[in-house]
Design an enzyme around this catalytic site. Structure first.
Site, short mmCIF file in Angstrom:
data_model
loop_
_atom_site.label_atom_id
_atom_site.label_comp_id
_atom_site.label_asym_id
_atom_site.label_seq_id
_atom_site.Cartn_x
_atom_site.Cartn_y
_atom_site.Cartn_z
CE LYS A 27 96.34 31.28 -46.59
NZ LYS A 27 95.68 32.79 -45.85
CG ASN A 28 97.48 34.63 -48.30
OD1 ASN A 28 96.43 34.75 -47.91
ND2 ASN A 28 98.68 35.00 -46.94
NE ARG A 59 94.12 40.36 -39.45
CZ ARG A 59 93.63 41.63 -38.62
NH1 ARG A 59 93.40 40.89 -37.32
NH2 ARG A 59 94.50 42.62 -38.87
CB CYS A 83 96.41 32.02 -37.81
SG CYS A 83 96.00 31.03 -39.35
NE ARG A 125 96.53 38.59 -37.70
CZ ARG A 125 96.31 36.84 -39.32
NH1 ARG A 125 96.30 35.98 -38.75
NH2 ARG A 125 96.97 37.33 -39.88
N PRO A 126 95.98 43.50 -34.30
CG PRO A 126 97.36 44.88 -33.66
CD PRO A 126 97.55 43.20 -34.08
CB ILE A 127 91.14 45.73 -37.44
CG1 ILE A 127 90.31 46.63 -35.81
CG2 ILE A 127 91.34 44.37 -37.20
CD1 ILE A 127 88.78 46.47 -35.96
CG ASP A 128 95.71 49.75 -34.84
OD1 ASP A 128 96.21 48.40 -35.52
OD2 ASP A 128 97.60 50.33 -35.10
CG LEU A 129 97.73 49.45 -39.30
CD1 LEU A 129 97.74 48.61 -39.63
CD2 LEU A 129 98.27 51.46 -39.41
CG ASP A 177 102.64 33.30 -44.36
OD1 ASP A 177 102.09 33.77 -43.30
OD2 ASP A 177 101.91 34.31 -45.10
CB ILE A 185 105.88 40.03 -39.36
CG1 ILE A 185 106.89 39.59 -40.21
CG2 ILE A 185 104.36 39.76 -39.64
CD1 ILE A 185 107.10 41.30 -40.11
NE ARG A 192 91.94 29.12 -42.20
CZ ARG A 192 92.22 30.40 -41.20
NH1 ARG A 192 92.85 29.96 -40.71
NH2 ARG A 192 92.13 31.87 -42.48
N1 EPU Z 1 98.48 45.12 -37.93
C1 EPU Z 1 98.57 45.66 -36.46
N2 EPU Z 1 97.26 47.16 -36.87
C2 EPU Z 1 96.81 46.61 -37.69
C3 EPU Z 1 96.94 45.58 -38.82
C4 EPU Z 1 97.77 44.62 -38.77
O1 EPU Z 1 99.12 47.18 -35.85
O2 EPU Z 1 95.86 46.95 -37.96
C5 EPU Z 1 99.93 44.48 -37.46
C6 EPU Z 1 99.95 43.55 -37.05
O3 EPU Z 1 99.66 42.48 -35.45
C7 EPU Z 1 101.36 42.22 -37.36
C8 EPU Z 1 101.72 43.07 -38.76
O4 EPU Z 1 101.00 44.23 -38.97
O5 EPU Z 1 102.10 42.59 -36.63
C9 EPU Z 1 102.00 42.55 -39.73
O6 EPU Z 1 100.81 42.66 -40.19
P1 EPU Z 1 99.44 42.21 -41.58
O7 EPU Z 1 98.29 43.07 -41.20
O8 EPU Z 1 100.24 42.10 -42.92
O9 EPU Z 1 98.71 40.77 -41.53
P2 EPU Z 1 97.57 40.39 -42.30
O10 EPU Z 1 97.61 40.81 -43.64
O11 EPU Z 1 96.28 39.98 -41.16
C10 EPU Z 1 98.34 38.71 -44.35
C11 EPU Z 1 98.17 37.49 -44.94
C12 EPU Z 1 98.82 36.83 -43.59
C13 EPU Z 1 100.31 37.28 -43.33
C14 EPU Z 1 100.66 38.48 -43.54
C15 EPU Z 1 102.04 38.28 -43.42
C16 EPU Z 1 96.90 37.80 -46.18
C17 EPU Z 1 94.85 36.85 -46.66
N3 EPU Z 1 97.48 37.25 -44.73
O12 EPU Z 1 98.19 38.57 -43.14
O13 EPU Z 1 99.13 35.00 -43.86
O14 EPU Z 1 101.31 35.96 -42.10
O15 EPU Z 1 99.89 39.45 -44.46
O16 EPU Z 1 103.00 38.82 -44.64
O17 EPU Z 1 96.97 38.31 -47.15
C18 EPU Z 1 98.56 32.88 -43.66
O18 EPU Z 1 98.82 32.89 -45.53
O19 EPU Z 1 99.21 31.87 -43.35
C19 EPU Z 1 98.73 34.15 -42.98
C20 EPU Z 1 98.83 34.28 -42.23
#
Ligand code: EPU
Length: 424
Positions: free
Chosen positions: A25-26, A95, A119, A124-128, A309, A331, A402
């Site tokens: 999926k990812n 997301r 989820c 789950r911020p988007i600041d980055l 996960d 995480i 999903r």
């Molecule tokens: N974060 C920030 N700011 C941002 C983005 C992320 O602070 O702008 C933080 C998050 O809050 C978290 C950390 O960074 O504390 C890591 O989150 P990450 O951004 O890596 O998560 P993601 O990219 O949204 C992906 C997977 C998730 C998986 C996480 C961690 C996809 C589509 N989703 O999410 O998968 O849990 O990486 O490995 O690749 C799932 O498949 O069930 C799932 C949730």
């Protein structure tokens, strides 16, 4: 709405047989988003039939792409994908919709999107993403319902240092940077296999991405064209890991095929340390339930550490370990939210704070009717229901769908009694 009806095995390790793993999926979601920067027809193979893939296809169609997905194959035609507004309802639920932001900026110079959902795992911020857009010369306009980002002078080269390691932020900027005017260097990147797979897709289309799988990735601008052959999606390590947990709990002899054991080093190391017999061969893992499960100290971590996960499924295994285990979730801050339901089933779990839980075992589990709050906790509840004594109803099947293709068929093929049932 649908739920799963599971007749538990009361802890008896009776499951045996073979289960084949789907594409990840990812990995498929970022590659689907990246087709926007590869104008033309991209063909993909080993595409999982899961709801998130359908949602990503819908978002792509909303901006002018044509998609066909059937029997593990996808064709995505992006010749006319000129839209810049992501359809809000779908984007809010997924997301991974955030991956389309960088792709749309690269292709069309603009994007408008709602705060991406997905989820509920805590904040789950988007600041980055927003600061990265700024670093590459884009203008960000935030409004209550949607954010618009424009690149009036094109995408500039430069350097982004991610203050937090993020999988989708790393991927978003890899996609976006292929259309930059000069090279982009990304630092403190995620090193997940899905990031490497995205780089391989971009490079197969003529991209110049180097360093994926290390903390520093460099992307040189390139004009991308679709690869002739279908690009094959890597196996889903989280699906494989979920069946590994099922086998560790209830396996007489479970064979997991079409997987990549190398992507599961951490879960295999933790389970082996707990005394779980695991045999690894290329593409295959065999697992069964040991007589005694040794407690473990689990700490989730970015790849190659233990994946967040698989933390909830692993917690179910820890309820059967002989002594006290601990979980440190590093995480996300809302990913122990399943614990109270396992307690209702008879588990002894003390959630010390949003990141830490202590689990005392072994405890027999009793059947219950519960709803999964997200994909992975939902899967953990299926494992708990399989282990329990009696019949459980696990609601919110759509959340499990999903990320897992035909989960009930696969579990049934191992000997579990599990049915999907419509609920009101
Ligand atoms: N974060 C920030 N700011 C941002 C983005 C992320 O602070 O702008 C933080 C998050 O809050 C978290 C950390 O960074 O504390 C890591 O989150 P990450 O951004 O890596 O998560 P993601 O990219 O949204 C992906 C997977 C998730 C998986 C996480 C961690 C996809 C589509 N989703 O999410 O998968 O849990 O990486 O490995 O690749 C799932 O498949 O069930 C799932 C949730």
């Amino acid at each position: 709405m649908e739920s799963f009806v599971v007749e538990g095995l009361a802890g008896q390790p009776r499951l045996s047989g073979e289960v084949s793993i789907e594409g990840a999926k990812n990995a498929v979601l970022p590659i689907m988003a990246a087709t926007l920067v590869v104008p033309g027809e991209t063909k993909l193979a080993n595409v999982p039939a899961i709801a998130d893939v359908r949602a990503m296809a819908k978002l792509l169609e909303g901006i002018g792409a044509y998609t066909t997905i059937a029997e593990g194959h996808a064709s995505i035609r992006t010749h006319d994908a000129r839209g810049t507004v992501l359809e809000a309802d779908t984007a809010k639920r997924l997301r991974a919709s955030v991956l389309l932001t960088g792709a749309s900026l690269a292709r069309n110079g603009s994007v408008t999107f709602p705060h991406p959902g997905g989820c509920v795992l805590g904040s789950r911020p988007i600041d980055l993403f927003l600061s990265g857009f700024g670093a590459l010369g884009c203008q960000v306009t935030e409004q209550p319902e949607a954010t618009t980002v424009d690149a009036p002078n094109g995408i500039q080269g430069g350097e982004i240092f991610f203050t937090t390691v993020s999988v989708t932020a790393t991927e978003t900027f890899m996609i976006m940077a292929s259309a930059a005017r000069s090279p982009v260097t990304l630092k403190n990147c995620a090193m997940e296999p899905e990031v490497v797979a995205l780089a391989e897709y971009l490079n197969a289309c003529g991209g110049a991405v180097s360093g994926a799988g290390t903390p520093t990735i460099t992307i040189h601008p390139a004009s991308l064209v679709p690869h002739d052959e279908p690009f094959t999606i890597i196996p889903d390590r989280i699906e494989a890991g979920s069946f590994l947990m099922l086998g560790a709990l209830l396996g007489k002899s479970v064979r997991i095929t079409n997987c990549e054991p190398k992507h599961l080093d951490a879960p295999i190391a933790v389970l082996s340390g707990m005394g779980v017999p695991i045999t690894v061969r290329p593409g295959v893992i065999e697992v069964s339930r040991p007589e005694r499960l040794i407690p473990a100290t689990l700490r989730t971590h970015e790849y190659p550490g233990f994946p967040t996960d698989l933390q909830a499924p692993m917690a179910v295994v820890l309820t059967q370990a002989d002594g006290e285990s601990s979980i440190l979730e590093t995480i996300f801050d809302g990913r122990l939210n399943y614990a109270q339901e396992l307690v209702r089933m008879g588990a002894r779990i003390d959630v010390v704070n949003p990141h830490k839980a202590l689990i005392k075992g072994p405890t027999p589990l009793k059947a219950r009717d519960i709803d999964g709050p997200d994909i992975r906790a939902g899967l953990a509840f299926l494992l708990a229901a399989a282990l329990a004594d009696g019949v459980s109803h696990i609601g919110n099947a759509h959340l499990i769908d999903r990320g897992y293709e035909r989960i009930e068929e696969k579990m049934r093929s191992l000997g579990l009694s599990i049915e999907r049932k419509a609920t009101s």
